[in-house]
Design an enzyme around this catalytic site. Sequence first.
Site, PDB file in Angstrom:
ATOM      1  N   GLY A  69       0.826  -1.332  -0.134  1.00 29.00           N
ATOM      2  CA  GLY A  69      -0.012   0.078   0.122  1.00 29.00           C
ATOM      3  C   GLY A  69       0.927   1.266   0.119  1.00 29.00           C
ATOM      4  CG  ASN A 150      -5.162   3.676   8.933  1.00 25.47           C
ATOM      5  OD1 ASN A 150      -5.802   4.839   8.627  1.00 25.47           O
ATOM      6  ND2 ASN A 150      -4.127   3.528   9.789  1.00 25.47           N
ATOM      7  CD  GLN A 178      -7.321  -0.694   7.234  1.00 24.11           C
ATOM      8  OE1 GLN A 178      -7.888  -1.798   7.527  1.00 24.11           O
ATOM      9  NE2 GLN A 178      -6.034  -0.912   7.508  1.00 24.11           N
ATOM     10  CB  SER A 198      -1.485  -3.439   0.987  1.00 22.18           C
ATOM     11  OG  SER A 198      -0.229  -4.008   1.613  1.00 22.18           O
ATOM     12  CG  HIS A 200      -0.084  -6.607   5.001  1.00 23.16           C
ATOM     13  ND1 HIS A 200      -0.384  -6.229   6.211  1.00 23.16           N
ATOM     14  CD2 HIS A 200       0.391  -5.506   4.262  1.00 23.16           C
ATOM     15  CE1 HIS A 200      -0.084  -5.092   6.203  1.00 23.16           C
ATOM     16  NE2 HIS A 200       0.192  -4.476   5.119  1.00 23.16           N
ATOM     17  CB  THR A 236      12.817  -9.315 -10.567  1.00 22.33           C
ATOM     18  OG1 THR A 236      13.781  -9.248 -11.493  1.00 22.33           O
ATOM     19  CG2 THR A 236      12.387 -10.782 -11.047  1.00 22.33           C
ATOM     20  CB  CYS A 321       2.369   3.053   9.348  1.00 18.30           C
ATOM     21  SG  CYS A 321       2.236   1.781   8.163  1.00 18.30           S
TER      22      CYS A 321
END
Length: 372
Positions: A69, A150, A178, A198, A200, A236, A321
């Site tokens: 994210g 969040n 979220q 994102s 996860h 990559t 975060c």
Amino acid sequence: MIYLDNAATTAVLPEVAQSVTDTLLSTYGNPSSIHGLGREAAKVLRSVRESIALLLDAKQNEITFTSGGSESNNTAIIAYALANQEKGKHLITTAIEHPSVLKAMAYLEERLGFEVSYVQPNPDGSYTAELFEQVLRPDSILLSMMWANNETGQLMPVAEVGDILADHQAAFHVDAVQVMGKILVHPADIKADFLSASAHKFHGPKGVGFLYHKAGLRFDPLIHGGEQEEKRRAGTENLHSLVGMARALEIAQASLDEKYAQVASLKQHLLDGLEGLDYYLNRFGESLPYVINIGLSGQNHDLLLTRLDMEGIAISTGSACTAGTVEPSHVLEAVYGKADPRLKENIRVSFSELNSFEDIDQFLSVLKKIIQ
């Protein structure tokens, strides 16, 4: 451990982990290589992009894979602003965004001469589309906002703002981190030009995500190097994690309504169990059931989290975060002001469909024991 911090990250599903492992063992070629193993990896990569695009009702060339994210948000904001500054240097966001948005905006403002309008909430903490319309200018080139907060779960008026921007030059970036995997997300439905996600946050692996970008948008690459991702993002591709992300999103979207209702019942069970405690909710309008922000009068949340952790309960006070800092929640500060004691009384409980009523009961039991 009772895990109630799903807004920070979610547990990887066993079938997702298996798809990651299988890919690691069987498809280890570089998708950019022209030999057989490379072509096999490139085929898997195309399949993943096709799957994500299908779930978003988007085109395959509108999906760029990222590390998550934060990179997606930085790309949408910085890369677009730099490529389109001849149209203007005015940007718009809100005061309650994720740090990856706020700090990207601050970078452009402080280092590169852009002007940013940080839209403050109404006195009751709500956001309406009119707040954004009031700050929109002819030289505005980008408006970035989250779909759901969040820290509080607050749902933002993304569809209404999308309508306002439909006839304006400003691109519309939506941070959907979220909400992805929790509600139906089709960028075109809200007229989003960019949309971040994102893995996860919906039971996929960490370190992988994607950025939707409407076809025809011009933006500079944020990461320079090779010509991967159609020259939009060098490096990559993290193929095994991408496979896991696609699998996780497929599983999530297969039963959205069922899981949403299940989590809503968990939230209500928690609210029912809070009866008798001196508490209030930091809730500002319509919100997702997946996140609840609770104020406990007179209770220092730092000490409370430590005690809960010692008892095997994992929750938080806000964004993962900003963990490890002594700064109060900027989200609550935007509503209550810097000096309000409520900034040190809040805890965030966030659910997933993997939680149970027993988890909630145990959390409530420990919480009441600590407070009393």
